[in-house]
Design a protein around this motif. Structure first.
Motif, PDB file in Angstrom:
ATOM      1  N   PRO A   1     -44.892 108.965  33.143  1.00  0.00           N
ATOM      2  CA  PRO A   1     -46.354 108.836  33.335  1.00  0.00           C
ATOM      3  C   PRO A   1     -47.008 108.232  32.105  1.00  0.00           C
ATOM      4  O   PRO A   1     -46.621 108.515  30.963  1.00  0.00           O
ATOM      5  CB  PRO A   1     -46.810 110.283  33.552  1.00  0.00           C
ATOM      6  CG  PRO A   1     -45.771 111.121  32.888  1.00  0.00           C
ATOM      7  CD  PRO A   1     -44.473 110.367  33.015  1.00  0.00           C
ATOM      8  N   ALA A   2     -47.981 107.388  32.309  1.00  0.00           N
ATOM      9  CA  ALA A   2     -48.686 106.744  31.189  1.00  0.00           C
ATOM     10  C   ALA A   2     -50.146 106.526  31.563  1.00  0.00           C
ATOM     11  O   ALA A   2     -50.522 106.533  32.745  1.00  0.00           O
ATOM     12  CB  ALA A   2     -48.020 105.413  30.837  1.00  0.00           C
ATOM     13  N   GLN A   3     -50.934 106.314  30.527  1.00  0.00           N
ATOM     14  CA  GLN A   3     -52.373 106.083  30.713  1.00  0.00           C
ATOM     15  C   GLN A   3     -52.734 104.693  30.226  1.00  0.00           C
ATOM     16  O   GLN A   3     -52.216 104.220  29.204  1.00  0.00           O
ATOM     17  CB  GLN A   3     -53.168 107.132  29.932  1.00  0.00           C
ATOM     18  CG  GLN A   3     -54.666 107.034  30.137  1.00  0.00           C
ATOM     19  CD  GLN A   3     -55.410 108.138  29.384  1.00  0.00           C
ATOM     20  OE1 GLN A   3     -54.809 108.888  28.617  1.00  0.00           O
ATOM     21  NE2 GLN A   3     -56.706 108.226  29.596  1.00  0.00           N
ATOM     22  N   ILE A   4     -53.622 104.037  30.947  1.00  0.00           N
ATOM     23  CA  ILE A   4     -54.095 102.713  30.543  1.00  0.00           C
ATOM     24  C   ILE A   4     -55.044 102.867  29.366  1.00  0.00           C
ATOM     25  O   ILE A   4     -56.005 103.639  29.420  1.00  0.00           O
ATOM     26  CB  ILE A   4     -54.797 102.001  31.715  1.00  0.00           C
ATOM     27  CG1 ILE A   4     -53.790 101.682  32.821  1.00  0.00           C
ATOM     28  CG2 ILE A   4     -55.471 100.713  31.234  1.00  0.00           C
ATOM     29  CD1 ILE A   4     -54.412 101.092  34.070  1.00  0.00           C
TER      30      ILE A   4
ATOM     31  N   THR B   1     -52.502  97.337  28.958  1.00  0.00           N
ATOM     32  CA  THR B   1     -51.778  98.068  27.925  1.00  0.00           C
ATOM     33  C   THR B   1     -51.746  99.553  28.264  1.00  0.00           C
ATOM     34  O   THR B   1     -52.784 100.135  28.607  1.00  0.00           O
ATOM     35  CB  THR B   1     -52.438  97.876  26.549  1.00  0.00           C
ATOM     36  OG1 THR B   1     -52.507  96.477  26.255  1.00  0.00           O
ATOM     37  CG2 THR B   1     -51.636  98.569  25.459  1.00  0.00           C
ATOM     38  N   ILE B   2     -50.554 100.165  28.172  1.00  0.00           N
ATOM     39  CA  ILE B   2     -50.408 101.595  28.441  1.00  0.00           C
ATOM     40  C   ILE B   2     -49.964 102.311  27.168  1.00  0.00           C
ATOM     41  O   ILE B   2     -49.473 101.691  26.226  1.00  0.00           O
ATOM     42  CB  ILE B   2     -49.404 101.863  29.584  1.00  0.00           C
ATOM     43  CG1 ILE B   2     -48.035 101.264  29.235  1.00  0.00           C
ATOM     44  CG2 ILE B   2     -49.928 101.283  30.901  1.00  0.00           C
ATOM     45  CD1 ILE B   2     -46.962 101.574  30.271  1.00  0.00           C
ATOM     46  N   ASN B   3     -50.134 103.621  27.133  1.00  0.00           N
ATOM     47  CA  ASN B   3     -49.906 104.390  25.905  1.00  0.00           C
ATOM     48  C   ASN B   3     -48.484 104.946  25.770  1.00  0.00           C
ATOM     49  O   ASN B   3     -48.263 105.913  25.043  1.00  0.00           O
ATOM     50  CB  ASN B   3     -50.900 105.550  25.828  1.00  0.00           C
ATOM     51  CG  ASN B   3     -50.681 106.584  26.920  1.00  0.00           C
ATOM     52  OD1 ASN B   3     -50.004 106.304  27.917  1.00  0.00           O
ATOM     53  ND2 ASN B   3     -51.228 107.772  26.750  1.00  0.00           N
ATOM     54  N   LYS B   4     -47.537 104.351  26.447  1.00  0.00           N
ATOM     55  CA  LYS B   4     -46.139 104.751  26.310  1.00  0.00           C
ATOM     56  C   LYS B   4     -45.290 103.510  26.055  1.00  0.00           C
ATOM     57  O   LYS B   4     -45.599 102.419  26.561  1.00  0.00           O
ATOM     58  CB  LYS B   4     -45.639 105.460  27.581  1.00  0.00           C
ATOM     59  CG  LYS B   4     -46.357 106.781  27.883  1.00  0.00           C
ATOM     60  CD  LYS B   4     -45.978 107.861  26.902  1.00  0.00           C
ATOM     61  CE  LYS B   4     -46.724 109.160  27.209  1.00  0.00           C
ATOM     62  NZ  LYS B   4     -46.330 109.738  28.481  1.00  0.00           N
ATOM     63  N   GLY B   5     -44.200 103.715  25.257  1.00  0.00           N
ATOM     64  CA  GLY B   5     -43.338 102.586  24.936  1.00  0.00           C
ATOM     65  C   GLY B   5     -41.881 102.984  24.848  1.00  0.00           C
ATOM     66  O   GLY B   5     -41.427 103.901  25.555  1.00  0.00           O
ATOM     67  N   ALA B   6     -41.137 102.312  23.973  1.00  0.00           N
ATOM     68  CA  ALA B   6     -39.696 102.530  23.856  1.00  0.00           C
ATOM     69  C   ALA B   6     -39.353 103.967  23.477  1.00  0.00           C
ATOM     70  O   ALA B   6     -38.307 104.491  23.875  1.00  0.00           O
ATOM     71  CB  ALA B   6     -39.122 101.551  22.835  1.00  0.00           C
TER      72      ALA B   6
ATOM     73  N   THR C   1     -46.475 101.770  22.774  1.00  0.00           N
ATOM     74  CA  THR C   1     -47.314 101.143  23.797  1.00  0.00           C
ATOM     75  C   THR C   1     -46.510 100.062  24.509  1.00  0.00           C
ATOM     76  O   THR C   1     -45.500  99.580  23.996  1.00  0.00           O
ATOM     77  CB  THR C   1     -48.577 100.489  23.186  1.00  0.00           C
ATOM     78  OG1 THR C   1     -48.184  99.491  22.240  1.00  0.00           O
ATOM     79  CG2 THR C   1     -49.461 101.529  22.515  1.00  0.00           C
ATOM     80  N   SER C   2     -46.978  99.700  25.695  1.00  0.00           N
ATOM     81  CA  SER C   2     -46.312  98.637  26.465  1.00  0.00           C
ATOM     82  C   SER C   2     -47.355  97.764  27.127  1.00  0.00           C
ATOM     83  O   SER C   2     -48.477  98.216  27.438  1.00  0.00           O
ATOM     84  CB  SER C   2     -45.378  99.239  27.529  1.00  0.00           C
ATOM     85  OG  SER C   2     -44.358 100.001  26.933  1.00  0.00           O
ATOM     86  N   LEU C   3     -46.986  96.510  27.378  1.00  0.00           N
ATOM     87  CA  LEU C   3     -47.863  95.582  28.071  1.00  0.00           C
ATOM     88  C   LEU C   3     -47.333  95.366  29.482  1.00  0.00           C
ATOM     89  O   LEU C   3     -46.153  95.059  29.689  1.00  0.00           O
ATOM     90  CB  LEU C   3     -47.916  94.245  27.334  1.00  0.00           C
ATOM     91  CG  LEU C   3     -48.854  93.181  27.931  1.00  0.00           C
ATOM     92  CD1 LEU C   3     -50.307  93.637  27.859  1.00  0.00           C
ATOM     93  CD2 LEU C   3     -48.683  91.840  27.208  1.00  0.00           C
TER      94      LEU C   3
END
Length: 292
Positions: free
Chosen positions: A122-125, A138-143, A174-176
């Motif tokens: 789960p992630a948030q924009i 852009t979301i608040n989760k990454g690698a 973060t992730s795009l």
């Protein structure tokens, strides 16, 4: 003649003196009898009473004005305090409503996340690319959370599941995400009721419809407005059978062997807040949430 004139003056003087003595005697008798004293007392009492009454009325008026000013000041202070309390109460009410709505959205997402076959994050924009018509999300989760480039992104919104796009860049935290309406996004898709396969692509803007291409003309009579188009799951790019959009327009082009079909996205991207990033290489190990 002179003697008569002098005698007349003496007589008048005697008469005046006699009259004065009579009046003076009367005054003395009056004072001695107490009549004048009583009258003067009454007159003095009346004058003093009037003065006291006027003073009392003036003092009462001034006291009333002062009391009224003080009461008004107290009322203004109480009104200001009550107004502040009312603002705090309204703010708390709005916050409570927002918290309840947020809890409902998160519970809905968690319930859906537990039912997906594959592992999901789960992630948030937290941002949208303003230089490209919001084409990058852009979301608040990454690698660090296990997200990698190419992972599909889905969401549940108002009870509807829909495809959002896929991860094109995975940073540490973060992730795009490239959304489905991006012109570079191409998704293998099927019309849910006829199972005809085609390619869905974007027009570069969240407000523009999606395009469904390569659907044969001969299936025209089998199609209806509102038909759902889902991901086909081919090539392993996206989870299978996730809704993409609904058919909103169908056109037959004389110069083309395929239909021109427009889709309305299932997801309202302007209201989208939370997403799920899917790892299709690992199964979901989360137990389903208990339903109330």
């Amino acid at each position: 003649m002179a003697g008569k004139f002098k005698a007349s003056i003496r007589i008048k003087t005697a008469e005046i003196l006699l009259a004065f003595l009579v009046v003076f005697s009367g005054v003395l008798l009056g004072f001695s009898g107490g009549g004048f004293v009583v009258n003067f007392n009454k007159v003095g009492f009346s004058v003093i009473s009037l003065i006291q009454k006027g003073s009392s009325s003036a003092i009462s008026a001034v006291t009333g004005i002062v009391t009224s000013i003080r009461d008004i000041a107290v009322l203004q202070k109480e009104y200001k305090e009550l107004s502040e309390k009312l603002k705090d109460y309204e703010f708390m009410q709005r916050n409570n409503v927002e918290i309840r709505k947020e809890n409902e959205r998160l519970r809905e997402q968690l319930q859906f996340a537990s039912e997906i076959e594959y592992k999901n994050i789960p992630a948030q924009i937290i941002g949208r690319d303003p230089d490209n018509l919001y084409s990058g999300i852009t979301i608040n989760k990454g690698a660090r959370s296990g997200i990698k480039k190419g992972f599909p992104v889905i969401a549940i919104q108002s009870g509807n599941v829909g495809i959002v796009g896929k991860v094109v860049t995975a940073g540490l935290d973060t992730s795009l995400v490239m959304p489905v309406y991006d012109t570079k996004c191409n998704i293998s898709a099927r019309i849910q009721n006829t199972r005809d396969i085609g390619i869905v692509s974007g027009n570069g803007s969240y407000g523009s419809p999606l395009n469904l291409q390569y659907i044969r003309k001969r299936v025209f009579d089998s199609l209806n407005h509102g038909d759902i188009v889902v991901t086909s799951g081919e090539n392993g790019n996206y989870v299978k059978d996730v809704p993409i959009g609904r058919i909103s327009k169908i056109k037959i082009l004389d110069y083309d062997s395929s239909l021109s079909i427009e889709l309305e996205p299932v997801i309202d991207f302007l209201r989208l807040e939370n997403v799920l990033v899917v790892d299709q290489k690992n199964l979901n190990d989360k137990p389903p949430l208990a339903k109330n």
